[in-house]
Structures are given as C-alpha cells and as structure tokens.
Enzyme design. Structure first.
Site, mmCIF file in Angstrom:
data_model
loop_
_atom_site.group_PDB
_atom_site.id
_atom_site.type_symbol
_atom_site.label_atom_id
_atom_site.label_comp_id
_atom_site.label_asym_id
_atom_site.label_seq_id
_atom_site.Cartn_x
_atom_site.Cartn_y
_atom_site.Cartn_z
ATOM 1 N N ASP A 1 -5.396 20.165 -2.044
ATOM 2 C CA ASP A 1 -4.668 19.230 -0.791
ATOM 3 C C ASP A 1 -3.202 18.955 -1.256
ATOM 4 O O ASP A 1 -2.643 18.454 -2.310
ATOM 5 C CB ASP A 1 -5.283 17.972 -0.905
ATOM 6 C CG ASP A 1 -5.006 17.061 0.367
ATOM 7 O OD1 ASP A 1 -3.802 17.130 0.848
ATOM 8 O OD2 ASP A 1 -5.628 16.276 0.753
ATOM 9 N N PHE B 1 -7.596 10.909 -3.089
ATOM 10 C CA PHE B 1 -7.504 10.394 -1.793
ATOM 11 C C PHE B 1 -8.927 10.258 -0.835
ATOM 12 O O PHE B 1 -9.586 11.125 -0.860
ATOM 13 C CB PHE B 1 -6.430 11.199 -0.899
ATOM 14 C CG PHE B 1 -5.936 10.549 0.445
ATOM 15 C CD1 PHE B 1 -4.965 9.520 0.451
ATOM 16 C CD2 PHE B 1 -6.493 10.919 1.607
ATOM 17 C CE1 PHE B 1 -4.616 8.824 1.453
ATOM 18 C CE2 PHE B 1 -6.118 10.223 2.793
ATOM 19 C CZ PHE B 1 -5.044 9.204 2.708
ATOM 20 N N ARG C 1 4.453 1.193 -3.919
ATOM 21 C CA ARG C 1 4.829 2.615 -3.810
ATOM 22 C C ARG C 1 6.002 2.852 -3.054
ATOM 23 O O ARG C 1 6.095 2.511 -2.061
ATOM 24 C CB ARG C 1 3.722 3.465 -3.202
ATOM 25 C CG ARG C 1 3.760 4.956 -3.096
ATOM 26 C CD ARG C 1 2.521 5.299 -2.650
ATOM 27 N NE ARG C 1 2.252 5.175 -1.254
ATOM 28 C CZ ARG C 1 1.739 6.126 -0.449
ATOM 29 N NH1 ARG C 1 0.967 6.918 -0.885
ATOM 30 N NH2 ARG C 1 1.616 5.937 0.886
ATOM 31 N N TYR D 1 2.751 14.975 8.852
ATOM 32 C CA TYR D 1 3.621 13.955 9.063
ATOM 33 C C TYR D 1 4.084 13.240 7.757
ATOM 34 O O TYR D 1 5.036 12.289 8.143
ATOM 35 C CB TYR D 1 2.969 13.033 9.811
ATOM 36 C CG TYR D 1 1.302 12.562 9.337
ATOM 37 C CD1 TYR D 1 1.364 11.655 8.273
ATOM 38 C CD2 TYR D 1 0.279 13.222 9.634
ATOM 39 C CE1 TYR D 1 0.216 11.234 7.624
ATOM 40 C CE2 TYR D 1 -0.855 12.597 9.184
ATOM 41 C CZ TYR D 1 -1.080 11.727 7.964
ATOM 42 O OH TYR D 1 -2.156 11.436 7.694
ATOM 43 N N LYS D 2 4.166 13.953 6.685
ATOM 44 C CA LYS D 2 4.751 13.330 5.563
ATOM 45 C C LYS D 2 5.974 14.067 5.304
ATOM 46 O O LYS D 2 6.962 13.581 6.147
ATOM 47 C CB LYS D 2 3.727 13.277 4.484
ATOM 48 C CG LYS D 2 2.434 12.054 4.486
ATOM 49 C CD LYS D 2 1.480 12.498 3.548
ATOM 50 C CE LYS D 2 0.363 11.529 3.789
ATOM 51 N NZ LYS D 2 -0.989 12.002 3.372
HETATM 52 C C1 LIG Z 1 -1.948 11.585 3.962
HETATM 53 C C2 LIG Z 1 -3.178 12.386 3.238
HETATM 54 C C3 LIG Z 1 -4.241 12.899 4.216
HETATM 55 C C4 LIG Z 1 -4.351 12.727 5.429
HETATM 56 O O1 LIG Z 1 -5.270 13.178 6.102
HETATM 57 P P1 LIG Z 1 -5.485 13.168 7.682
HETATM 58 O O2 LIG Z 1 -6.845 13.699 8.010
HETATM 59 O O3 LIG Z 1 -4.187 13.370 8.273
HETATM 60 O O4 LIG Z 1 -5.517 11.535 7.995
HETATM 61 C C5 LIG Z 1 -5.237 13.559 3.466
HETATM 62 N N1 LIG Z 1 -5.131 13.695 2.177
HETATM 63 C C6 LIG Z 1 -4.069 13.320 1.316
HETATM 64 C C7 LIG Z 1 -4.069 13.197 0.037
HETATM 65 C C8 LIG Z 1 -3.177 12.717 1.829
HETATM 66 O O5 LIG Z 1 -2.252 11.904 0.973
#
Ligand SMILES: *Cc1c(COP(=O)(O)O)cnc(C)c1O
Length: 414
Positions: free
Chosen positions: A201, A132, A373, A226-227
C-alpha cells in the site's frame, strides 16, 4: 521567532529549486498546511480544468466525449489507463502495469482476492498490527467467505511469520501514523522465498518519495490519489500488477468495464487484457480529470526532488524545535531516509494540541490515541513555514494554550 531561524529559513527558500511550485497550488493565506499527507492541497490549475471538463466535455460534448481524442471525443474511456501510465514512473512501474480506478479500499479487495486465487492451497494473509485500518478490514470480508485467514505479526517478526501457509504479505510501505518506512526490497524477497506474493500500500509514498516496485520485484500495489498526488477529496486510487502476473490475474469484481469487449454486450464475462481487468464500473471522469492535474505537477517536479526537499523540510523543522527549546517525543524514525514525508510526535493531549495549532492556522492532524502528525508535502511548503510552525508549536506548549476547553471537543473527522 528567533531572527537567526527566520534568516536561515529565508536563505533556504531562496536556494530552493522547488520554491516556485508553491504558486502552482492554492494554499490559503494565513494557513501553514501540514496535512497534505491526508488531503493534498488544491492545484491552482484544477478549477479551470474541471470547469472545462464540466462545461465543454460534458456540457457540449455529451456522450461523444467518451470516445478517443480527435473525432469529437475527449478520451474519457482511456482515462484510467492514461492516468495509470502517468503514475507508473512515480512508483517504479511500467506504464501498462498501473491503472487509476476505484478507491484504495476497493483495490485492496480486488488484489487480495487475486493473490489468493494465484496461490492455491494457501489462505493466510500476513500483515502487521496497527496497519492502516482499511488494509486490515478488507481481509475480513474474504475471511467471512472462508477464503482467507488473517495473521498479524509485529514489524520485527514479519520475516519469521512467513511460513508455508502465507499466500500474501500485505503491508503499507510508509506507516500512516509513525511515518516509518519498510524495506520494500528485503521484505519482498523474504516473502518470495517463502512462496508468498506481496501487496504494497503506497498511500503515504506515492508522490512523496521514489518507490521502486519493479526493482524490488513487487507483485501488487495500491495507492491513494488524494494525498501526495493532490487529486482532491475522494479522488480515484491506483493499482499496480507486475506484468508477469497479467495473464493469471483474476479478480472478483467482474464488472463490465473490465470486460475484454464491454460494448459487445455479451452475456458472459471475459477479462480485458492486462490491468484493464481491474476496472469494474464506469470510470469517475470528474475525479480522474482532477487527479490528472495533481499527478502532472508531481511528475513535472519529480519524486527525487520532492523527497530531497521533504527531508530537508522535516530536518529543518526539527532544528527549529531544538532551537526553540521544544521537547516532544518523536515517534517517527530519527534518520530521514527511514521515514516518509511526515513527523509524528507523542503527547498525552495530542488532540487538543492539534486543535490549538489549527486555531493558529497551522493545520496538522491527530491520530488516536496520542499522536500529533505533521505532514511535509514538499511541493508547496516553504522553509519559512517550518520556522513559523515551530514557533507556533513552541508558543502553544509554553502557554499551555492547548488546555483551553474548546480544544478538547472531538470532531467527527480528526
Ligand atoms: C489513506 C489511506 C487509505 C485510504 O483508503 P480509501 O479507500 O481511499 O479510504 C488506504 N490505505 C492507507 C495506508 C492510507 O493511508
């Protein structure tokens, strides 16, 4: 839709022990929401809880609400720890090892820097290409300060790339694009054998499937609120530090809320004990209050049941596609236990395809350059949604509906 698929979906919903939980979410009528892996749906209890925090705790309680529950307080000051303790069992951690704070990006920065400080003489952060973006970008600031060197190795080559320079192995447990899951136990132990620490992560794992941070002997983790935790747009994230590292933990964002005695107002920084030293500024109370509602539902259902249903949903979706004669290249692992709670398909016009589906009320998303997705947040999806979504996808493809001009225009957020 074939009658047989509809009938089977009905039977599966009828037998589903989680069927009742859909009512605990406010999913709009006419929407099949396959993007809970990007922004979780609104829990039905969140608006009332937020109204209570805004009108009662803020409006009436005012500054008194920071103090612990009881003496006229609403316990705001303890929210990061209280929520961390609720998230902990979802990811296989002890309650005092997790704290809710900041964004995933900011927590990555703090923990990458902490790992570098704990592994003096080593500077290399090992990750994989295609991780990511923020996970890779957050290394750049430390590189610019001369503190870190980024190294990327493909998944199959990660173990070999762990040499005596690697301070930290930084990986996303479930890949955001493909849904492929790393073997947390094996990679953690390979990293430790090479003298490196590990930071996982969990953004696409927490709340979707069981994670065993302590059983895998993980050092650090971060994850998204938020997921699958349904905390709402921009919800606070969480961070985990294994207890054995608490005393040595030192992170560079030394704000007053991570101080051992913030209200002593002294001139010199002294870190709070344990994960509380990961705090930086004042906790975002409204965001934390909304996140608590989402986490409470996930905890009530339990990640084992959620994962079982997620696998059943995605397998049934694939069965529907087969039945309807849809041929699309699956990018996610075929074996359900090697992927997270999503299915990703490759299509040259994946963006237009996702837009055509959205126009039919089937909300998934597109990931550059060619991935459609579809996320299967198990708390609020029904097997009937799988049959209907597969049916829409079959029609969009058969009628080449995605070729319509309006579906080609890119929005700012995909
Ligand atoms: C959604 C996501 C993030 C989000 O990071 P933010 O700081 O909340 O924008 C980080 N890492 C992964 C792997 C994600 O899927």
């Amino acid at each position: 839709m074939t009658d047989a698929l509809t009938a089977k979906a009905g039977e599966l919903d009828h037998a589903d022990p989680l069927d009742g939980y859909r009512e605990r979410f406010a999913v709009p009528d006419g929407v099949i929401y396959l993007d809970g892996n990007s922004l979780g749906a609104l829990p039905a209890a969140t608006p009332a809880r937020l109204a209570q925090v805004v009108r009662g705790e803020w409006g009436e309680g005012l500054i008194r609400s920071w103090n612990p529950d009881g003496n006229g307080g609403a316990g705001w000051i303890d929210l990061p720890q209280r929520l961390g303790a609720k998230i902990a069992p979802l990811v296989g951690a002890a309650p005092h090892e997790v704290i809710a704070a900041d964004s995933t990006s900011v927590n990555l920065f703090k923990l990458i820097a902490a790992a570098l400080a704990m592994n003096p003489g080593r500077k290399t952060i090992l990750s994989e290409p295609g991780n990511f973006p923020t996970d890779l970008y957050m290394i750049a600031g430390l590189e610019a300060q001369g503190l870190a060197t980024r190294r990327l190795a493909p998944r199959e080559g990660l173990a070999e790339a762990l040499d005596g320079d690697v301070a930290l192995l930084l990986l996303t447990h479930v890949h955001y694009k493909t849904g492929a899951m790393h073997d947390m136990a094996a990679l953690t132990s390979a990293a430790h054998a090479a003298g490196a620490l590990v930071l996982w992560d969990l953004s696409h794992s927490a709340g979707a499937l069981p994670v065993h941070l302590n059983r895998c002997n993980a050092d650090f983790a971060v994850g998204c609120g938020y997921k699958y935790l349904n905390g709402g747009p921009g919800a606070p994230a969480f961070a985990f530090v294994a207890e054995r590292h608490h005393d040595a933990l030192s992170q560079p964002l030394t704000g007053w809320m991570g101080h051992a005695a913030p209200f002593a107002f002294t001139d010199d920084y002294a870190p709070a004990p344990g994960v509380a030293r990961l705090l930086c500024g004042t906790p975002p109370v409204l965001g934390l209050a909304a996140l608590e509602v989402g986490v409470d539902i996930v905890a009530e259902i339990g990640v084992v049941r959620l994962y079982a249903k997620s696998q059943a949903l995605s397998e049934f979706f694939r069965e529907c596609l087969r039945d309807l004669g849809v041929v699309l290249e699956l990018v996610s692992p075929v074996e359900p236990d090697r992927r997270g709670s999503q299915l990703s398909f490759r299509h040259p016009d994946a963006y237009a395809l996702s837009q055509a589906l959205i126009a039919r009320g089937v909300i998934g998303d597109f990931r550059d350059p060619d991935i459609l997705r579809l996320g299967f947040a198990p708390a609020y999806l029904r097997f009937a949604d799988m049959a209907a979504a597969a049916h829409h996808l079959a029609q969009v493809l058969a009628g080449q509906e995605w070729r319509r001009e309006e579906f080609a225009r890119r929005a700012a957020v995909t």
